[in-house]
Design a protein around this motif. Sequence first.
Motif, PDB file in Angstrom:
ATOM      1  N   ILE A   1       9.535  14.223 -13.432  1.00  0.00           N
ATOM      2  CA  ILE A   1      10.172  12.757 -12.304  1.00  0.00           C
ATOM      3  C   ILE A   1      11.216  13.426 -11.395  1.00  0.00           C
ATOM      4  N   LYS A   2      11.976  14.605 -11.269  1.00  0.00           N
ATOM      5  CA  LYS A   2      11.986  15.011 -10.308  1.00  0.00           C
ATOM      6  C   LYS A   2      11.588  16.412  -9.453  1.00  0.00           C
ATOM      7  N   GLU A   3       9.847  16.347  -9.942  1.00  0.00           N
ATOM      8  CA  GLU A   3       8.769  16.794  -9.154  1.00  0.00           C
ATOM      9  C   GLU A   3       8.191  16.300  -8.383  1.00  0.00           C
ATOM     10  N   ALA A   4       8.143  14.606  -9.110  1.00  0.00           N
ATOM     11  CA  ALA A   4       7.072  13.466  -8.463  1.00  0.00           C
ATOM     12  C   ALA A   4       7.921  13.426  -7.737  1.00  0.00           C
ATOM     13  N   VAL A   5       9.462  12.950  -7.244  1.00  0.00           N
ATOM     14  CA  VAL A   5      10.205  12.379  -6.211  1.00  0.00           C
ATOM     15  C   VAL A   5       9.795  13.435  -5.913  1.00  0.00           C
ATOM     16  N   GLU A   6      10.481  14.707  -5.056  1.00  0.00           N
ATOM     17  CA  GLU A   6      10.153  15.666  -4.293  1.00  0.00           C
ATOM     18  C   GLU A   6       8.438  15.725  -3.992  1.00  0.00           C
ATOM     19  N   LYS A   7       7.719  15.604  -4.655  1.00  0.00           N
ATOM     20  CA  LYS A   7       7.017  15.651  -4.367  1.00  0.00           C
ATOM     21  C   LYS A   7       6.349  14.595  -2.644  1.00  0.00           C
ATOM     22  N   ILE A   8       7.152  12.707  -3.173  1.00  0.00           N
ATOM     23  CA  ILE A   8       6.388  11.511  -2.803  1.00  0.00           C
ATOM     24  C   ILE A   8       7.594  11.781  -1.651  1.00  0.00           C
ATOM     25  N   GLU A   9       9.256  12.940  -1.316  1.00  0.00           N
ATOM     26  CA  GLU A   9       9.829  12.478  -0.366  1.00  0.00           C
ATOM     27  C   GLU A   9       8.951  13.554   0.899  1.00  0.00           C
ATOM     28  N   ALA A  10       8.435  14.882   0.175  1.00  0.00           N
ATOM     29  CA  ALA A  10       7.676  15.837   0.639  1.00  0.00           C
ATOM     30  C   ALA A  10       6.330  14.664   1.564  1.00  0.00           C
TER      31      ALA A  10
ATOM     32  N   VAL B   1      10.193   5.290  -9.476  1.00  0.00           N
ATOM     33  CA  VAL B   1       9.780   5.840 -11.180  1.00  0.00           C
ATOM     34  C   VAL B   1       9.879   4.151 -11.783  1.00  0.00           C
ATOM     35  N   ILE B   2       8.544   4.064 -13.414  1.00  0.00           N
ATOM     36  CA  ILE B   2       8.996   3.584 -14.085  1.00  0.00           C
ATOM     37  C   ILE B   2       8.550   4.289 -14.871  1.00  0.00           C
ATOM     38  N   LEU B   3       9.591   3.425 -16.024  1.00  0.00           N
ATOM     39  CA  LEU B   3       9.616   4.172 -17.299  1.00  0.00           C
ATOM     40  C   LEU B   3       9.195   3.070 -17.853  1.00  0.00           C
ATOM     41  N   ASP B   4       7.968   4.102 -18.894  1.00  0.00           N
ATOM     42  CA  ASP B   4       7.129   2.984 -20.068  1.00  0.00           C
ATOM     43  C   ASP B   4       7.565   3.450 -21.156  1.00  0.00           C
ATOM     44  N   PHE B   5       8.577   2.795 -21.983  1.00  0.00           N
ATOM     45  CA  PHE B   5       9.583   3.060 -22.837  1.00  0.00           C
ATOM     46  C   PHE B   5       9.028   3.127 -24.176  1.00  0.00           C
ATOM     47  N   ASN B   6       7.707   2.098 -24.309  1.00  0.00           N
ATOM     48  CA  ASN B   6       6.696   2.002 -25.387  1.00  0.00           C
ATOM     49  C   ASN B   6       5.392   2.230 -25.219  1.00  0.00           C
ATOM     50  N   PRO B   7       4.776   3.506 -24.391  1.00  0.00           N
ATOM     51  CA  PRO B   7       3.569   3.905 -24.479  1.00  0.00           C
ATOM     52  C   PRO B   7       2.589   3.941 -25.138  1.00  0.00           C
ATOM     53  N   SER B   8       2.991   3.968 -26.587  1.00  0.00           N
ATOM     54  CA  SER B   8       2.199   4.355 -27.919  1.00  0.00           C
ATOM     55  C   SER B   8       2.444   2.810 -28.975  1.00  0.00           C
TER      56      SER B   8
ATOM     57  N   ILE C   1       0.856  -1.220   0.210  1.00  0.00           N
ATOM     58  CA  ILE C   1       0.489  -0.436  -0.248  1.00  0.00           C
ATOM     59  C   ILE C   1       0.198   1.368  -0.018  1.00  0.00           C
ATOM     60  N   ALA C   2       1.573   1.068   1.173  1.00  0.00           N
ATOM     61  CA  ALA C   2       2.509   2.632   0.509  1.00  0.00           C
ATOM     62  C   ALA C   2       3.611   2.683  -0.082  1.00  0.00           C
ATOM     63  N   ALA C   3       3.105   1.230  -0.926  1.00  0.00           N
ATOM     64  CA  ALA C   3       4.704   1.675  -2.069  1.00  0.00           C
ATOM     65  C   ALA C   3       3.948   2.526  -3.448  1.00  0.00           C
ATOM     66  N   ASP C   4       2.122   1.395  -3.197  1.00  0.00           N
ATOM     67  CA  ASP C   4       1.769   2.226  -4.124  1.00  0.00           C
ATOM     68  C   ASP C   4       1.303   3.867  -3.966  1.00  0.00           C
ATOM     69  N   ALA C   5       1.211   4.674  -3.143  1.00  0.00           N
ATOM     70  CA  ALA C   5       1.416   6.359  -2.695  1.00  0.00           C
ATOM     71  C   ALA C   5       2.711   6.685  -3.512  1.00  0.00           C
ATOM     72  N   ASN C   6       3.391   6.051  -3.201  1.00  0.00           N
ATOM     73  CA  ASN C   6       5.481   6.035  -3.942  1.00  0.00           C
ATOM     74  C   ASN C   6       6.026   5.872  -4.993  1.00  0.00           C
ATOM     75  N   THR C   7       4.668   5.355  -6.285  1.00  0.00           N
ATOM     76  CA  THR C   7       5.171   5.188  -7.193  1.00  0.00           C
ATOM     77  C   THR C   7       4.678   6.054  -8.111  1.00  0.00           C
ATOM     78  N   VAL C   8       5.401   6.168  -9.247  1.00  0.00           N
ATOM     79  CA  VAL C   8       4.654   6.878 -10.495  1.00  0.00           C
ATOM     80  C   VAL C   8       4.850   5.553 -11.617  1.00  0.00           C
ATOM     81  N   VAL C   9       4.441   6.168 -12.885  1.00  0.00           N
ATOM     82  CA  VAL C   9       4.628   5.532 -14.647  1.00  0.00           C
ATOM     83  C   VAL C   9       5.413   6.917 -15.436  1.00  0.00           C
ATOM     84  N   VAL C  10       5.992   6.889 -15.813  1.00  0.00           N
ATOM     85  CA  VAL C  10       6.333   7.531 -16.235  1.00  0.00           C
ATOM     86  C   VAL C  10       6.403   7.589 -17.851  1.00  0.00           C
TER      87      VAL C  10
END
Length: 732
Positions: free
Chosen positions: A60-69, A84-91, A33-42
């Motif tokens: 990414i920097k803004e998202a990580v800083e928001k999670i840290e806060a 941070v999960i990078l999606d290399f083939n979104p389309s 549950i904690a990881a869910d709130a601290n994970t972003v997909v880019v």
Amino acid sequence: MVPFLRMSVVLFQQVQILCCGLIFCLMLTSHAIAADANTVVVPIPSPLESDSAKRIRTTIKEAVEKIEASQKARDARDRVSARVILDFNPSLRPFVSDFGPAYDLAQSLRAIKNSHGAIIQGWIHGEVRANGVLVALACDNLFLSKESRIGRVVDGQASQVTPTMKSAYEEIARGRYSIAVVRKLYDIAVAVVKAKGPNPREAFLDQVAEPQGEVILPAGTEGWLDVAMAKNLGLAQSETCDSLEELAAILHLPRKSLEQSFLRTEETSAIRIVVSGRVDARLVERVKRRVSKAVGRAFNTIIFDFQCGGGDLNAALELAGYIREIADRGRQNPILTVAWISPQARDLVLPMALACSRILMHEQGYLGDLDAVVVTKPLQDRLQGLLEELLQARKFSREEAVLMSKAWLDAGVRLAIAIPKAGGQTVIVDGSTLQELNSMKLELMLKPATPEDENKPWKLSATLATDTRVGIATAIFADLETALSSEGINPSSTPVSGTDWMDDLADFLSHPFTRVILVMIGITCMILEVKVPGASLPGILAAICFVLFFWSNSQLAGQMTWLAVLLFALGLVLILMEIFIIPGFGVTGLSGILLVLGSLGLVAYGHWPRNTDEWGQLARVMGPFALSGVGSILLSMLLARFLPSLPVTNRLIIESESGDSGVVPVTMFDGLRPEDLLGSVGTTVTSLHPSGKARVGPHWLDVMSDGGFIEQGQRVRIIEVEGNRIVVKREV
């Protein structure tokens, strides 16, 4: 006594093991549950350009800083690193990049990891090639799908790789990946071997450094790695994942969490489309027209402000399918579609909202309450099938999707959220059979949510829809402006596409009273065009009236209008054939009239009747048009009689050479017997091609030539009279 003590000790040990297992499961669940709130997909766009790389870095920097806060209030032992999960083939296109943008982004990713302790992971479910490989190598670890590939940095020799590029690849990969394997990706001359020896520093080396090693990638072969080879060489994790749901399971996250964690990396260009009123074919056409304009103006985010409800289920299904098409992430240019569920949204909004990429809800909004929508069994089956597809697309299992879609259509269905007693992820189950599932424990009742909701239509509240165990909606907001701001969209600069002047004009022209007037004027002008020689204005007015009639109702009936237009045209052809070609008045003329009236009714009613009640409704719709026909005949007779005597309209009438226009009769033969006309000689008043007007004595007649064109003012002789058909030929 001793056996009893031994049994007590064994029992105590088993209880300890069981308690430890339960504690571990709780820790794992809380961590998820904690990881869910601290994970972003880019999502990473392809090809990667300098501007895109800068936006991704900032995002990414803004998202990580928001999670840290958000972590500061927690005890140090409970804090979780940002992921941070990078999606290399979104389309679903191959990810490629030039060296400059790729190196800038790779350096930024390593800097964010070093300064913030973030975990950078990559998901490849397609191809990563060219210098896009450099960005992938900057990730801490890579997860690949079964059909993915990585490599082929250059298509030729290593001479295309500059010393700066070689240095960059080694810098990014050092300490995490084999340098020999990385070199192989851009230099086909490199041979990768498996190192020998008891404690090799690296598992894979260049054959130059380890001549006796087992060759894994021989020289001369391209550095183009499939998922099996990437795993073998340590570039990819052992688990494969073809979907975000599978990746979430590998990372011990809730199944739908990654779908809700996407960040937009391209510059957001949003438009708000207001969807209000009754759900019908007219609303569908309006929304399609507004979306088409938005796409043409290069908006990449569409906010559907749903304020509608009630109406035609067919229209709702059509609009939901259309929204799903534009929200398809597999499109060449994917568009983010956001549904805003306002307090006014109800019932039929459900499939349209589920078709959107994201759902934001007002605190008083809800999804469902389909009891007010009366549908037939085939339509109900279509709706249930679509709901199941949309729910599965939102990462619900097939069993969950079937249960939820039935719950929206059947007030008696009960739904519950349960969790395995042995530990694991929550699932949605049939609430009426939960007691029979000994392995499951109840966490929350979805339907009924309260005792008062028992056996009532399911209205999924905003609170339950945004619950992480359901995850249909993203968040709850007090107003739309706050919701847009949370999505990084400036409400004040977001254009609104609502009702425009074309919609207002269509509403006016499609009003029942206006439609009757348009048809009446149109038919009157058509009769005048036929009866009054040389008057072109009535024909123009008739065309304008019917064009406006069909256009305004095309907002209502969609493709059905084209059928009505064809029927109308066929009816006119049959009527003209009856007047000018076929003698008498019979089946052809009657069929033409019925087709014209039928086409008008088809457009006005909206669709072909399906049952007795709808045929009755069609008859009620056709009644005013029948009155229009009668009124048109009477009006045309009056106008034909009095137009020549009016000071302005008499200019529309062709007069005789003496200027006497009073000889124009209303009836064709004015009491003459047909045989009396045979052999008579007269003069053409209009050109005959092949029909027109001729004057024989004091009478003006509708005639047609025996073939060919006859100019105005030529002498003609009547050679045939059959019914109302008079045939003439040029008098030599």
